[in-house]
Design a protein around this motif. Structure first.
Motif, PDB file in Angstrom:
ATOM      1  N   ILE A 178      -5.725   7.341  -4.947  1.00 13.16           N
ATOM      2  CA  ILE A 178      -4.517   7.026  -4.158  1.00 13.16           C
ATOM      3  C   ILE A 178      -4.038   5.600  -4.391  1.00 13.16           C
ATOM      4  O   ILE A 178      -2.841   5.330  -4.388  1.00 13.16           O
ATOM      5  CB  ILE A 178      -4.785   7.315  -2.654  1.00 13.16           C
ATOM      6  N   LYS A 179      -4.965   4.662  -4.612  1.00 18.11           N
ATOM      7  CA  LYS A 179      -4.599   3.249  -4.766  1.00 18.11           C
ATOM      8  C   LYS A 179      -3.895   3.010  -6.107  1.00 18.11           C
ATOM      9  O   LYS A 179      -3.875   3.871  -6.985  1.00 18.11           O
ATOM     10  CB  LYS A 179      -5.867   2.372  -4.726  1.00 18.11           C
ATOM     11  N   GLY A 180      -3.355   1.811  -6.261  1.00 18.25           N
ATOM     12  CA  GLY A 180      -2.809   1.393  -7.556  1.00 18.25           C
ATOM     13  C   GLY A 180      -1.671   2.280  -8.036  1.00 18.25           C
ATOM     14  O   GLY A 180      -1.605   2.639  -9.215  1.00 18.25           O
ATOM     15  N   GLY A 181      -0.769   2.632  -7.163  1.00 16.21           N
ATOM     16  CA  GLY A 181       0.423   3.393  -7.560  1.00 16.21           C
ATOM     17  C   GLY A 181       0.217   4.888  -7.613  1.00 16.21           C
ATOM     18  O   GLY A 181       1.162   5.640  -7.884  1.00 16.21           O
ATOM     19  N   GLN A 182      -0.995   5.362  -7.357  1.00  9.83           N
ATOM     20  CA  GLN A 182      -1.262   6.785  -7.544  1.00  9.83           C
ATOM     21  C   GLN A 182      -0.659   7.663  -6.455  1.00  9.83           C
ATOM     22  O   GLN A 182      -0.418   8.852  -6.685  1.00  9.83           O
ATOM     23  CB  GLN A 182      -2.773   7.012  -7.691  1.00  9.83           C
ATOM     24  N   LEU A 183      -0.373   7.095  -5.286  1.00  7.82           N
ATOM     25  CA  LEU A 183       0.330   7.876  -4.275  1.00  7.82           C
ATOM     26  C   LEU A 183       1.771   8.117  -4.731  1.00  7.82           C
ATOM     27  O   LEU A 183       2.305   9.228  -4.575  1.00  7.82           O
ATOM     28  CB  LEU A 183       0.298   7.148  -2.918  1.00  7.82           C
ATOM     29  N   ALA A 184       2.383   7.083  -5.308  1.00 14.21           N
ATOM     30  CA  ALA A 184       3.745   7.258  -5.836  1.00 14.21           C
ATOM     31  C   ALA A 184       3.756   8.312  -6.940  1.00 14.21           C
ATOM     32  O   ALA A 184       4.669   9.147  -7.021  1.00 14.21           O
ATOM     33  CB  ALA A 184       4.279   5.924  -6.367  1.00 14.21           C
ATOM     34  N   ARG A 185       2.732   8.319  -7.778  1.00 18.52           N
ATOM     35  CA  ARG A 185       2.673   9.313  -8.855  1.00 18.52           C
ATOM     36  C   ARG A 185       2.493  10.723  -8.287  1.00 18.52           C
ATOM     37  O   ARG A 185       3.088  11.687  -8.778  1.00 18.52           O
ATOM     38  CB  ARG A 185       1.545   8.990  -9.828  1.00 18.52           C
ATOM     39  N   ALA A 186       1.686  10.819  -7.216  1.00 22.35           N
ATOM     40  CA  ALA A 186       1.488  12.133  -6.599  1.00 22.35           C
ATOM     41  C   ALA A 186       2.821  12.664  -6.062  1.00 22.35           C
ATOM     42  O   ALA A 186       3.077  13.869  -6.106  1.00 22.35           O
ATOM     43  CB  ALA A 186       0.451  12.035  -5.476  1.00 22.35           C
ATOM     44  N   ALA A 187       3.655  11.751  -5.549  1.00 19.41           N
ATOM     45  CA  ALA A 187       4.921  12.179  -4.943  1.00 19.41           C
ATOM     46  C   ALA A 187       5.981  12.519  -5.987  1.00 19.41           C
ATOM     47  O   ALA A 187       6.932  13.248  -5.684  1.00 19.41           O
ATOM     48  CB  ALA A 187       5.442  11.092  -4.010  1.00 19.41           C
ATOM     49  N   ALA A 188       5.830  11.989  -7.204  1.00 18.72           N
ATOM     50  CA  ALA A 188       6.835  12.246  -8.235  1.00 18.72           C
ATOM     51  C   ALA A 188       6.923  13.759  -8.465  1.00 18.72           C
ATOM     52  O   ALA A 188       5.912  14.456  -8.370  1.00 18.72           O
ATOM     53  CB  ALA A 188       6.463  11.525  -9.530  1.00 18.72           C
ATOM     54  N   PRO A 189       8.091  14.294  -8.741  1.00 14.99           N
ATOM     55  CA  PRO A 189       9.359  13.586  -9.020  1.00 14.99           C
ATOM     56  C   PRO A 189      10.177  13.247  -7.785  1.00 14.99           C
ATOM     57  O   PRO A 189      11.344  12.859  -7.948  1.00 14.99           O
ATOM     58  CB  PRO A 189      10.099  14.604  -9.891  1.00 14.99           C
ATOM     59  N   ALA A 190       9.617  13.393  -6.569  1.00 17.05           N
ATOM     60  CA  ALA A 190      10.417  13.045  -5.389  1.00 17.05           C
ATOM     61  C   ALA A 190      10.666  11.542  -5.343  1.00 17.05           C
ATOM     62  O   ALA A 190       9.798  10.771  -5.732  1.00 17.05           O
ATOM     63  CB  ALA A 190       9.672  13.473  -4.124  1.00 17.05           C
ATOM     64  N   PRO A 191      11.831  11.134  -4.864  1.00 19.52           N
ATOM     65  CA  PRO A 191      12.020   9.698  -4.618  1.00 19.52           C
ATOM     66  C   PRO A 191      11.107   9.234  -3.483  1.00 19.52           C
ATOM     67  O   PRO A 191      10.790  10.007  -2.570  1.00 19.52           O
ATOM     68  CB  PRO A 191      13.492   9.579  -4.228  1.00 19.52           C
ATOM     69  N   VAL A 192      10.676   8.007  -3.585  1.00 14.17           N
ATOM     70  CA  VAL A 192       9.748   7.426  -2.610  1.00 14.17           C
ATOM     71  C   VAL A 192      10.344   6.127  -2.066  1.00 14.17           C
ATOM     72  O   VAL A 192      10.798   5.281  -2.839  1.00 14.17           O
ATOM     73  CB  VAL A 192       8.380   7.115  -3.267  1.00 14.17           C
ATOM     74  N   VAL A 193      10.350   6.013  -0.749  1.00 11.08           N
ATOM     75  CA  VAL A 193      10.712   4.738  -0.118  1.00 11.08           C
ATOM     76  C   VAL A 193       9.501   4.267   0.675  1.00 11.08           C
ATOM     77  O   VAL A 193       9.044   4.960   1.582  1.00 11.08           O
ATOM     78  CB  VAL A 193      11.921   4.886   0.829  1.00 11.08           C
ATOM     79  N   SER A 194       8.964   3.117   0.275  1.00  9.75           N
ATOM     80  CA  SER A 194       7.812   2.565   0.985  1.00  9.75           C
ATOM     81  C   SER A 194       8.265   1.404   1.844  1.00  9.75           C
ATOM     82  O   SER A 194       8.883   0.469   1.340  1.00  9.75           O
ATOM     83  CB  SER A 194       6.770   2.049  -0.012  1.00  9.75           C
ATOM     84  N   LEU A 195       7.938   1.479   3.108  1.00 11.39           N
ATOM     85  CA  LEU A 195       8.196   0.358   4.007  1.00 11.39           C
ATOM     86  C   LEU A 195       6.853  -0.310   4.274  1.00 11.39           C
ATOM     87  O   LEU A 195       5.903   0.339   4.699  1.00 11.39           O
ATOM     88  CB  LEU A 195       8.806   0.854   5.313  1.00 11.39           C
ATOM     89  N   LEU A 196       6.786  -1.624   3.995  1.00 16.28           N
ATOM     90  CA  LEU A 196       5.488  -2.293   4.064  1.00 16.28           C
ATOM     91  C   LEU A 196       5.486  -3.456   5.052  1.00 16.28           C
ATOM     92  O   LEU A 196       6.420  -4.259   5.081  1.00 16.28           O
ATOM     93  CB  LEU A 196       5.102  -2.843   2.688  1.00 16.28           C
ATOM     94  N   LEU A 197       4.438  -3.535   5.842  1.00 15.96           N
ATOM     95  CA  LEU A 197       4.128  -4.757   6.589  1.00 15.96           C
ATOM     96  C   LEU A 197       3.062  -5.481   5.780  1.00 15.96           C
ATOM     97  O   LEU A 197       2.000  -4.929   5.507  1.00 15.96           O
ATOM     98  CB  LEU A 197       3.569  -4.427   7.969  1.00 15.96           C
ATOM     99  N   SER A 198       3.350  -6.715   5.415  1.00 14.90           N
ATOM    100  CA  SER A 198       2.433  -7.436   4.523  1.00 14.90           C
ATOM    101  C   SER A 198       1.416  -8.263   5.297  1.00 14.90           C
ATOM    102  O   SER A 198       1.775  -9.074   6.141  1.00 14.90           O
ATOM    103  CB  SER A 198       3.234  -8.366   3.603  1.00 14.90           C
ATOM    104  N   ASP A 199       0.154  -8.057   5.003  1.00 16.72           N
ATOM    105  CA  ASP A 199      -0.901  -8.914   5.559  1.00 16.72           C
ATOM    106  C   ASP A 199      -1.552  -9.714   4.445  1.00 16.72           C
ATOM    107  O   ASP A 199      -2.712 -10.111   4.549  1.00 16.72           O
ATOM    108  CB  ASP A 199      -1.940  -8.077   6.308  1.00 16.72           C
ATOM    109  N   VAL A 200      -0.792  -9.967   3.379  1.00 14.04           N
ATOM    110  CA  VAL A 200      -1.326 -10.725   2.244  1.00 14.04           C
ATOM    111  C   VAL A 200      -0.360 -11.868   1.937  1.00 14.04           C
ATOM    112  O   VAL A 200       0.860 -11.672   1.955  1.00 14.04           O
ATOM    113  CB  VAL A 200      -1.473  -9.828   0.997  1.00 14.04           C
TER     114      VAL A 200
END
Lengths: 443, 443
Positions: A178-200
């Motif tokens: 799932i890490k390192g972009g793999q969730l986005a790949r799982a969702a492809a070809p659907a468009p993905v919008v990620s909303l992030l709260l940054s703790d870094v």
């Protein structure tokens, strides 16, 4: 003399509110007719077959609740994993609790569910991801053949060998599905919008929650090199080494890199970070009649040492009216660390306050507040603590030994006995720490 | 873009000049006809039988030279002990070199000479003391029956046991014949004027050079309690324990306390401290077109952690124009410490710069300068170092590993190879460290 304690707590509370997804999500995402507008893009929801929501992180439950209030029945399905105790009622988005910071089976099952849901998305669907800090530990999803315990063992070995967090993450991303972009790949070809709260610090997309929807620039080859550099190739479980070697031989796909066409359909938007917190603190300090001075929003380092530096800044204001005259509030954000040497209970913010208190003994008219915006400072139920010139004297009167408490990393016990913990419970957000140094006129 | 390196070095040089006894002594001591005026007191030199000068410390040679220029043949005799290599030619005041920081026999003989000279003073004489940091190690004068090596052993045992500097000093003053006000007692009934350069935060008279002319509030009983608390009563040499027990039984005199009538004839004047250094840096930064912001003159803590905090302040100015917009110079004074873990060569200022450099990689238009005003950073021939956004890249190109250098406390080797040491030689002063963070416009 103003009540510095009340002022400090009010500033912290105002900063927490500034970081609440109930404010941040409507500021980043809005409905215009049937269009969902995010950043500079508009998605026509009438042409979206299914709107799916996935997510993970300490604040992702609160994010889900807000998003559901905005989108309601337009959401077809959703699954978000949160830290135990941070559930926020939703009707369409399922929320599950898992263990943090040590991953557990509940997190693994939830991560499987999230990847399943993403994988079910087609080109006419839209996947919204709600990511916040802690999301990585909450979604442990080892590759086939590697168990949770084996992955934990690799982490432990690397930490003990002195690996940096980047080295650690490069290896872990290549043991995850799932890490390192793999969730986005799982969702492809659907468009993905990620909303992030940054703790870094610096909001790096590939680091926040280990970047499930962001390009990854680490590799299988690099992961093996890192293990080799620390002499751990023999020490790690055979399954781990086998998997990394298979990847290095290009027999399985790499994590997706920048430039991968899949990211053309991915929009990552950081909707909140520590800047929000410190800037709101600046405003609120002014409202309390304190001249604010923002020192940093990227503070890091050993908590007790930062506490000593803060004490020297407080003394400078008191004795020399520098860098600004009192009444003043010096403000910083970031996240310190604690090198644990003792057996006590505490957290980075509480330890920072204890170290500062030792340097500020008997100084009137000052207050130090340090607290984590997620409400959890270390493995304690406090967000942080308050310290002033009376802290050490009051503690000694109670039979506490401040130096011993610091030596044993026992800051929680110390501030608990004094009644000087900052306790908020779960806060709906997770944007690193806020540090406030308040100095009253004639302090 | 202005030359930050040149500006930083110019600011440091200006600050050093502000701390030069050639300025500070004439500002504190003047001749009005036959009267020597110090602070609010005037001494009629025509009624003074012998004007005697004693002193010890890294800057005491330069102090002696200035004083002799002022008073010339009015000085009857003088003896000052300085660190090897910090002799400044004088004709009437004898200067001797001794070892620092590890005391040696030369220091012991010099200390004997100083106490002898003080003891020779009568009520019609005047004793001027020139005290600066390092004076304690330069005048080792153990009580009868205790050898230098035995005293060193006590120091080592206490440090290893985790004693604070105050606890260490309480014990050491009670094993010495000069520290803790005992030089002032030796000079009684002569009046004593002590001119001090402070290398201690807050200028505590009893701590600077172990307070040879200041009241001491520690006791023999307290010294024994400290050894007991750390379980060292059996471990210390028998001669040491015997001496402290004799003192605790009041069979020998205590160090002189506040309120002792002898101090009515003693005037301690701090003629220079770190405030001078940082305030002069503020002025000079402004002259270079940089907006100055003075953060602290009492900074302490682990050098590498302070360096990381500094890096976060630099980043804040660059990215957010806070706490002040560039071009800016953030300024601090104080003295950090290094917990030595490796076998390398370095000093606190060099290590601070190395830690900062690691956090500031590739950031243009910035400079960090950290240097000791005594010209000696740790056991090296450098005062400190310079770091900027290119430091790490340049070092790697030379085959250096910055993280390894930091891990091994090898900052001197690192900056030496880069040509980025700040080298001044002996500086004529000793007023702790100066830390400069320069950020240019559009940096």
């Amino acid at each position: 003399m103003p009540d510095l304690r009340a002022a400090g707590l009010a500033i912290f509370r105002a900063a927490l509110e500034a970081g609440d997804p109930a404010r941040l999500i409507p500021a980043a995402v809005r409905l215009e007719g049937a269009h969902l507008v995010v950043h500079d893009r508009a998605f026509d929801l009438e042409r979206v077959r299914r709107l799916l929501v996935v997510g993970a992180g300490k604040a992702s439950g609160a994010m889900a609740q807000t998003l559901e209030r905005l989108l309601g029945e337009r959401i077809a399905d959703g699954l978000v994993v949160v830290k135990e105790g941070a559930l926020y009622p939703t009707r369409r988005i399922r929320q599950v609790e898992a263990s943090h910071p040590i991953p557990d089976e509940r997190g693994l099952r939830a991560a499987e569910g999230i990847v399943e849901l993403a994988r079910s998305a087609g080109p006419e669907d839209l996947v919204l991801c709600l990511i916040s800090g802690g999301g990585s530990a909450l979604t442990p999803l080892p590759v086939a053949g590697v168990g949770l315990e084996e992955k934990r063992r690799v982490t432990r070995l690397l930490l003990e060998a002195g690996a940096t967090i980047n080295e650690l993450n490069a290896v872990r991303k290549h043991l995850s599905r799932i890490k390192g972009g793999q969730l986005a790949r799982a969702a492809a070809p659907a468009p993905v919008v990620s909303l992030l709260l940054s703790d870094v610090i610096g909001d790096p997309l590939d680091v926040i929650a280990s970047g499930p929807t962001a390009p990854d620039d680490s590799t299988y080859v690099g992961a093996l090199e890192i293990l080799g550099r620390f002499g751990l190739l023999e020490a790690v479980p055979a399954s781990v080494r086998r998997h990394l070697e298979t990847g290095a031989r290009r027999e399985i796909p790499e994590t997706p890199k920048a430039g991968d066409p899949l990211f053309a359909r991915v929009l990552n938007v950081v909707i909140g970070n520590n800047s929000l917190v410190v800037e709101r603190a600046v405003e609120e300090a002014r409202r309390h009649g304190l001249t604010p001075l923002l020192l940093s929003r990227s503070l890091q380092g050993e908590a007790r040492e930062v506490g000593r530096a803060f004490a020297s800044f407080v003394k400078e204001v008191v004795a020399f009216r520098r860098p600004i005259p009192p009444p003043a509030c010096l403000i910083a954000g970031g996240e310190t660390t604690v090198t644990v040497r003792g057996d006590g209970r505490g957290g980075r913010c509480q330890e920072l306050c204890l170290a500062a208190a030792l340097e500020l003994q008997d100084l009137p008219g000052i207050l130090v507040l340090a607290a984590g915006t997620d409400g959890t400072d270390g493995p304690t139920d406090a967000a942080g603590a308050l310290a002033d010139g009376e802290t050490v004297r009051r503690a000694r009167a109670l039979g506490l030994d401040p130096r011993r408490a610091l030596g044993e990393n026992d800051s929680y016990t110390f501030f608990h006995a004094l009644g000087d913990l900052v306790v908020t419970g779960a806060t709906r957000t997770n944007l690193m720490d806020l540090y406030l140094l308040l100095i009253s006129e004639g302090g």
